[in-house]
Write a protein that holds these residues in place. Structure first.
Motif, short mmCIF file in Angstrom:
data_model
loop_
_atom_site.label_atom_id
_atom_site.label_comp_id
_atom_site.label_asym_id
_atom_site.label_seq_id
_atom_site.Cartn_x
_atom_site.Cartn_y
_atom_site.Cartn_z
N ILE A 1 1.18 -1.06 -0.01
CA ILE A 1 0.05 0.00 -0.08
C ILE A 1 0.83 1.18 -0.07
O ILE A 1 1.81 1.34 0.66
CB ILE A 1 -0.93 0.06 1.25
CG1 ILE A 1 -1.80 -1.26 1.14
CG2 ILE A 1 -1.70 1.32 1.33
CD1 ILE A 1 -2.75 -1.43 2.40
N THR A 2 0.74 1.99 -1.01
CA THR A 2 1.61 3.27 -1.04
C THR A 2 0.51 4.55 -0.88
O THR A 2 -0.65 4.36 -1.27
CB THR A 2 2.11 3.30 -2.24
OG1 THR A 2 1.38 3.16 -3.57
CG2 THR A 2 3.27 2.21 -2.36
N SER A 3 1.01 5.80 -0.77
CA SER A 3 0.28 6.74 -0.69
C SER A 3 1.37 8.00 -1.15
O SER A 3 2.41 8.06 -1.02
CB SER A 3 -0.19 7.09 0.71
OG SER A 3 0.95 7.46 1.41
N ALA A 4 0.73 8.80 -1.99
CA ALA A 4 1.16 10.09 -2.72
C ALA A 4 1.38 11.07 -1.53
O ALA A 4 0.32 11.36 -0.66
CB ALA A 4 0.61 10.46 -3.60
N GLU A 5 2.48 11.95 -1.36
CA GLU A 5 2.53 12.78 -0.12
C GLU A 5 1.87 14.32 -1.06
O GLU A 5 1.91 15.19 -0.10
CB GLU A 5 4.05 13.21 -0.02
CG GLU A 5 4.80 11.94 0.49
CD GLU A 5 4.12 11.51 1.82
OE1 GLU A 5 3.59 12.30 2.62
OE2 GLU A 5 4.05 10.68 2.38
#
Length: 66
Positions: free
Chosen positions: A57-61
């Motif tokens: 799971i990744t998230s953009a800043e």
């Protein structure tokens, strides 16, 4: 005839309490009798879930302004 519960005498209060008690017993009796009485209602089965592949799971800043 008593139009207010504040000016009611003792017998009127007793009548109100008795009617409320009978109504409460009737509602509780209806609730108990409304249950399902089949044998399947008392048995519980557990489902086993197997773990799948790992997921990253990744998230953009960056924040989105609309």
């Amino acid at each position: 005839m008593n139009h207010s519960i504040y000016s009611a005498d003792r017998s009127t209060h007793l009548k109100v309490v008795v009617v409320a008690l009978i109504a409460g017993i009737a509602v509780a009796g209806f609730g108990i009798s409304a249950r399902t009485t089949s044998d399947e209602g008392f048995t519980q089965t557990a489902r086993v879930l197997k773990a799948g592949k790992p997921v990253a799971i990744t998230s953009a800043e960056t924040s989105t302004v609309r």
